[in-house]
Design a protein around this motif. Structure first.
Motif, PDB file in Angstrom:
ATOM      1  N   THR A   1       0.210  -1.076  -6.811  1.00  0.00           N
ATOM      2  CA  THR A   1      -0.959  -1.529  -7.555  1.00  0.00           C
ATOM      3  C   THR A   1      -1.762  -0.324  -8.017  1.00  0.00           C
ATOM      4  O   THR A   1      -1.506   0.813  -7.606  1.00  0.00           O
ATOM      5  CB  THR A   1      -1.854  -2.423  -6.679  1.00  0.00           C
ATOM      6  N   VAL A   2      -2.738  -0.580  -8.840  1.00  0.00           N
ATOM      7  CA  VAL A   2      -3.608   0.491  -9.329  1.00  0.00           C
ATOM      8  C   VAL A   2      -4.366   1.119  -8.158  1.00  0.00           C
ATOM      9  O   VAL A   2      -4.538   2.342  -8.095  1.00  0.00           O
ATOM     10  CB  VAL A   2      -4.593  -0.065 -10.390  1.00  0.00           C
ATOM     11  N   GLU A   3      -4.804   0.290  -7.215  1.00  0.00           N
ATOM     12  CA  GLU A   3      -5.549   0.806  -6.061  1.00  0.00           C
ATOM     13  C   GLU A   3      -4.679   1.729  -5.211  1.00  0.00           C
ATOM     14  O   GLU A   3      -5.125   2.778  -4.753  1.00  0.00           O
ATOM     15  CB  GLU A   3      -6.081  -0.355  -5.198  1.00  0.00           C
ATOM     16  N   THR A   4      -3.409   1.338  -5.008  1.00  0.00           N
ATOM     17  CA  THR A   4      -2.483   2.162  -4.230  1.00  0.00           C
ATOM     18  C   THR A   4      -2.254   3.495  -4.925  1.00  0.00           C
ATOM     19  O   THR A   4      -2.276   4.551  -4.286  1.00  0.00           O
ATOM     20  CB  THR A   4      -1.142   1.433  -4.040  1.00  0.00           C
ATOM     21  N   CYS A   5      -2.041   3.453  -6.229  1.00  0.00           N
ATOM     22  CA  CYS A   5      -1.820   4.695  -6.982  1.00  0.00           C
ATOM     23  C   CYS A   5      -3.055   5.582  -6.951  1.00  0.00           C
ATOM     24  O   CYS A   5      -2.948   6.800  -6.824  1.00  0.00           O
ATOM     25  CB  CYS A   5      -1.424   4.374  -8.422  1.00  0.00           C
ATOM     26  N   SER A   6      -4.217   4.978  -7.058  1.00  0.00           N
ATOM     27  CA  SER A   6      -5.463   5.743  -7.003  1.00  0.00           C
ATOM     28  C   SER A   6      -5.630   6.395  -5.630  1.00  0.00           C
ATOM     29  O   SER A   6      -6.011   7.564  -5.526  1.00  0.00           O
ATOM     30  CB  SER A   6      -6.642   4.820  -7.299  1.00  0.00           C
ATOM     31  N   GLU A   7      -5.323   5.638  -4.576  1.00  0.00           N
ATOM     32  CA  GLU A   7      -5.417   6.177  -3.218  1.00  0.00           C
ATOM     33  C   GLU A   7      -4.448   7.343  -3.017  1.00  0.00           C
ATOM     34  O   GLU A   7      -4.801   8.373  -2.441  1.00  0.00           O
ATOM     35  CB  GLU A   7      -5.132   5.081  -2.206  1.00  0.00           C
TER      36      GLU A   7
ATOM     37  N   LYS B   1      -5.685  10.454  -4.777  1.00  0.00           N
ATOM     38  CA  LYS B   1      -6.783  11.075  -4.020  1.00  0.00           C
ATOM     39  C   LYS B   1      -6.242  11.797  -2.790  1.00  0.00           C
ATOM     40  O   LYS B   1      -6.698  12.894  -2.458  1.00  0.00           O
ATOM     41  CB  LYS B   1      -7.806  10.026  -3.607  1.00  0.00           C
TER      42      LYS B   1
END
Length: 123
Positions: free
Chosen positions: A43-49, A52
């Motif tokens: 997901t976008v959240e996983t990729c963002s994490e 980071k």
């Protein structure tokens, strides 16, 4: 020239057919071999994490890198103080390293000029 172009077109067509026929199999095999590196769910959240984590992991490695840098500088200072103990091999390696740095500088200049050798390209 036309014969070369037709030959190139034929080779490109063969390559396209090969990729079309075997590409899916290769992709599945590649993903199966490297499934431990795939993070689920994608997901976008996983990729963002993950981005980071990569950024801050690299940021956290800066003190170790600077420590290594200063150790190398101290080694060079010590070598400079004891010039009479320097071997020809060490001088050769140092000269090759300097030459490589200069070559990368020249390559960067050429890329910065838009891959022109003589000067800047003005559109």
């Amino acid at each position: 020239m036309a014969a070369r172009l037709q030959q190139l077109q034929s080779k490109a067509c063969q390559a396209t057919q090969y990729v079309t026929k075997h590409g899916t199999t290769y992709y599945k095999q590649l993903m199966e071999q490297n499934k431990q590196y795939v993070k689920e769910p994608a997901t976008v959240e996983t990729c963002s994490e993950l981005s980071k984590q990569l950024f801050y992991t690299n940021l956290a490695s800066i003190p170790r890198r600077t420590e290594t840098f200063w150790k190398e500088i101290d080694y060079l200072k010590n070598m400079w103080r004891q010039k009479q103990d320097v071997k020809v091999e060490d001088v050769g390696i140092t000269a090759l390293f300097g030459l490589e740095c200069f070559a990368w500088f020249c390559a960067g200049e050429i890329v910065g000029r838009g891959f022109t050798i003589t000067g800047y390209y003005y559109p």
